[in-house]
Structure formats: structure tokens, C-alpha cells
Design a protein around this motif. Structure first.
Motif, PDB file in Angstrom:
ATOM      1  N   VAL A 105     -15.144  17.266 -10.478  1.00  0.00           N
ATOM      2  CA  VAL A 105     -14.227  18.378 -10.723  1.00  0.00           C
ATOM      3  C   VAL A 105     -14.977  19.673 -10.428  1.00  0.00           C
ATOM      4  N   THR A 106     -14.296  20.608  -9.753  1.00  0.00           N
ATOM      5  CA  THR A 106     -14.912  21.881  -9.371  1.00  0.00           C
ATOM      6  C   THR A 106     -14.095  23.022  -9.953  1.00  0.00           C
ATOM      7  N   LEU A 107     -14.775  23.935 -10.646  1.00  0.00           N
ATOM      8  CA  LEU A 107     -14.142  25.101 -11.256  1.00  0.00           C
ATOM      9  C   LEU A 107     -14.580  26.338 -10.480  1.00  0.00           C
ATOM     10  N   PRO A 108     -13.653  27.089  -9.893  1.00  0.00           N
ATOM     11  CA  PRO A 108     -14.036  28.262  -9.096  1.00  0.00           C
ATOM     12  C   PRO A 108     -14.534  29.396  -9.981  1.00  0.00           C
ATOM     13  N   LEU A 109     -15.429  30.207  -9.432  1.00  0.00           N
ATOM     14  CA  LEU A 109     -15.974  31.357 -10.151  1.00  0.00           C
ATOM     15  C   LEU A 109     -15.783  32.612  -9.302  1.00  0.00           C
ATOM     16  N   THR A 183     -10.293  21.923  -8.667  1.00  0.00           N
ATOM     17  CA  THR A 183     -10.224  20.838  -7.691  1.00  0.00           C
ATOM     18  C   THR A 183     -10.823  19.581  -8.294  1.00  0.00           C
ATOM     19  N   ILE A 184     -10.069  18.481  -8.234  1.00  0.00           N
ATOM     20  CA  ILE A 184     -10.631  17.206  -8.645  1.00  0.00           C
ATOM     21  C   ILE A 184     -10.774  16.320  -7.413  1.00  0.00           C
ATOM     22  N   ASP A 185     -11.829  15.508  -7.386  1.00  0.00           N
ATOM     23  CA  ASP A 185     -12.071  14.590  -6.279  1.00  0.00           C
ATOM     24  C   ASP A 185     -11.889  13.164  -6.773  1.00  0.00           C
ATOM     25  N   THR A 186     -11.069  12.382  -6.060  1.00  0.00           N
ATOM     26  CA  THR A 186     -10.933  10.976  -6.429  1.00  0.00           C
ATOM     27  C   THR A 186     -12.236  10.260  -6.131  1.00  0.00           C
ATOM     28  N   GLU A 191     -10.794  11.973  -1.972  1.00  0.00           N
ATOM     29  CA  GLU A 191      -9.771  12.983  -1.678  1.00  0.00           C
ATOM     30  C   GLU A 191      -9.857  14.136  -2.672  1.00  0.00           C
ATOM     31  N   SER A 192      -9.734  15.363  -2.179  1.00  0.00           N
ATOM     32  CA  SER A 192      -9.753  16.551  -3.028  1.00  0.00           C
ATOM     33  C   SER A 192      -8.321  16.978  -3.341  1.00  0.00           C
ATOM     34  N   ILE A 193      -8.043  17.227  -4.629  1.00  0.00           N
ATOM     35  CA  ILE A 193      -6.708  17.596  -5.068  1.00  0.00           C
ATOM     36  C   ILE A 193      -6.796  18.889  -5.865  1.00  0.00           C
ATOM     37  N   ALA A 194      -6.051  19.907  -5.447  1.00  0.00           N
ATOM     38  CA  ALA A 194      -6.005  21.178  -6.170  1.00  0.00           C
ATOM     39  C   ALA A 194      -5.003  21.072  -7.311  1.00  0.00           C
TER      40      ALA A 194
END
Length: 221
Positions: A105-109, A183-186, A191-194
């Protein structure tokens, strides 16, 4: 003190009916954490623990993802303004019945954001499971905070968020929330999902802050 503990049961079986409703929750007495479960109130069929979180905390935002030909994932976020001018971002990812699972999981800054603390919490494997219990790697850059387990190619038994489990992630920063997306990645396909949820935003505009660093100083001259 004041915490609510919720027990969740998920059943994955062809005869169990609708795949998105094969679960049940029940509140537990806090003493249950020390031994035998002590239920409070009735069992609620078809309800998940993450939905119970949103019922207890109205500020929680939930998003449901139904992956094509796979299963359901529910993602939640709660932002808490702390007394010292910081904001605590709590995200939870509940995998109800997705075989794909979640591996990152990616959290934007926003530019110039100060990250004070990060953490991740995932269930430990038990009962002889061969999946890894290694904690996720947390990487903070100027653009994002990324939480990830090993890739499927590297380790098929990595500590992904598999069906019937939930992962929780925390970020503490000095920036207030805005509408955005994480963004989470399976895990298996990558796969990247916003997912549209509150994320840290720009610093409030200050009169005289010409360089946009959140402060009025000699550099603005």
C-alpha cells in the motif's frame, strides 16, 4: 480504556452462499484479550469487523473493491487531529475473500511534509501455516510512504493480506487531510489499484510564505 474489541469469523466454502456475506461479527468484552472470549451483544451475520469500526467511528471512510473474477476487499481510513498540530492517518485493508491478496500500500505525501511516525500491523500465522510472519518494509520518500511485503515472485509465502485477514497501517504527519487516493498492489498479479480516501494535503497557505515551505522566514525575501 474505552476500546471496543470485535471478533470476526469468515467462512469460505462453496455451500456457504453469497461470497460477500460469508462472515459474522460480535463485540467482545476487553477481558477476552486475556483468555476465553466473553461476548457482548448478539452475533451480526454478514457484517465485517472493518464495517463495525466505521459504525463505532462515524468519521471512518470505507471503500469496497470487488476484483473481477476474484473477491472482495474493503479499505478504510480514519484521520485524527492530534493536540500538537500533527495528524494521525489510520488505514485498514480487510481482505474478505480475495485470492489475489494485497502485497503493498502506498500513501502519497505532499511536498515538504514531515513524517513523524509510521507503523504496520498484520496478523501472525498460526496452526502450522507456512505463510511468513515477517513485518512489512516501510519506505518513506519525499513523494510517498510505501508499506510492502516481499513480492510473490520472490516469496509466494510472503506475509500478504490474505483472505479472512486485515492489515492496519499508520502515518503521522504535519499535513491536514484532503480528498485524494492511496494505491494498493495485489500480491499475486502486482496490479495497482487507486482507492479514493483522505490523504495528507498541502500546508495551509500563510500570508508572506512565497516559497511554499509552510513558514514565513528570510527565504521568502
Amino acid at each position: 480504556p474505552g476500546a471496543t474489541f470485535v471478533m470476526e469469523i469468515v467462512s469460505i466454502h462453496p455451500t456457504a452462499g453469497d461470497a460477500s456475506a460469508r462472515c459474522a461479527t460480535r463485540d467482545l468484552h476487553p477481558a477476552s484479550m486475556l483468555g476465553t472470549p466473553l461476548p457482548l451483544g448478539p452475533t451480526v451475520p454478514g457484517a465485517t469487523a472493518i464495517e463495525r469500526w466505521a459504525a463505532l467511528e462515524p468519521a471512518v471512510a470505507l471503500r469496497t473493491l470487488d476484483l473481477p473474477n476474484d473477491g472482495r476487499i474493503i479499505v478504510g481510513a480514519h484521520v485524527i487531529e492530534e493536540a500538537n498540530g500533527l495528524y494521525r492517518y489510520e488505514y485498514a485493508i480487510a481482505n474478505l475473500n480475495s485470492h489475489e491478496s494485497v502485497g503493498a500500500v502506498t500513501l502519497p505525501l505532499p511536498a515538504g511534509a514531515a513524517v513523524v511516525a509510521t507503523s504496520s500491523h498484520l496478523p501472525a500465522p498460526h496452526s502450522g501455516e507456512i505463510t511468513s510472519g515477517e513485518p512489512w518494509t516501510i519506505t518513506v520518500s519525499a513523494e510517498a510512504a510505501r508499506y510492502a511485503t516481499e513480492s510473490f515472485a520472490t516469496n509466494p509465502n510472503a506475509n500478504a493480506i490474505r483472505w479472512g485477514t486485515l492489515g492496519a497501517f499508520t502515518l503521522v504527519t504535519d499535513r491536514p487531510p484532503v480528498d485524494g487516493a492511496i494505491t494498493i498492489d495485489t500480491f499475486r498479479s502486482g496490479e495497482s489499484i487507486a482507492v479514493a480516501l483522505p490523504v495528507p494535503g498541502p500546508a495551509p497557505t500563510l500570508v508572506g510564505d512565497l516559497d511554499g515551505d509552510g513558514a514565513v522566514s528570510s527565504s521568502d525575501l
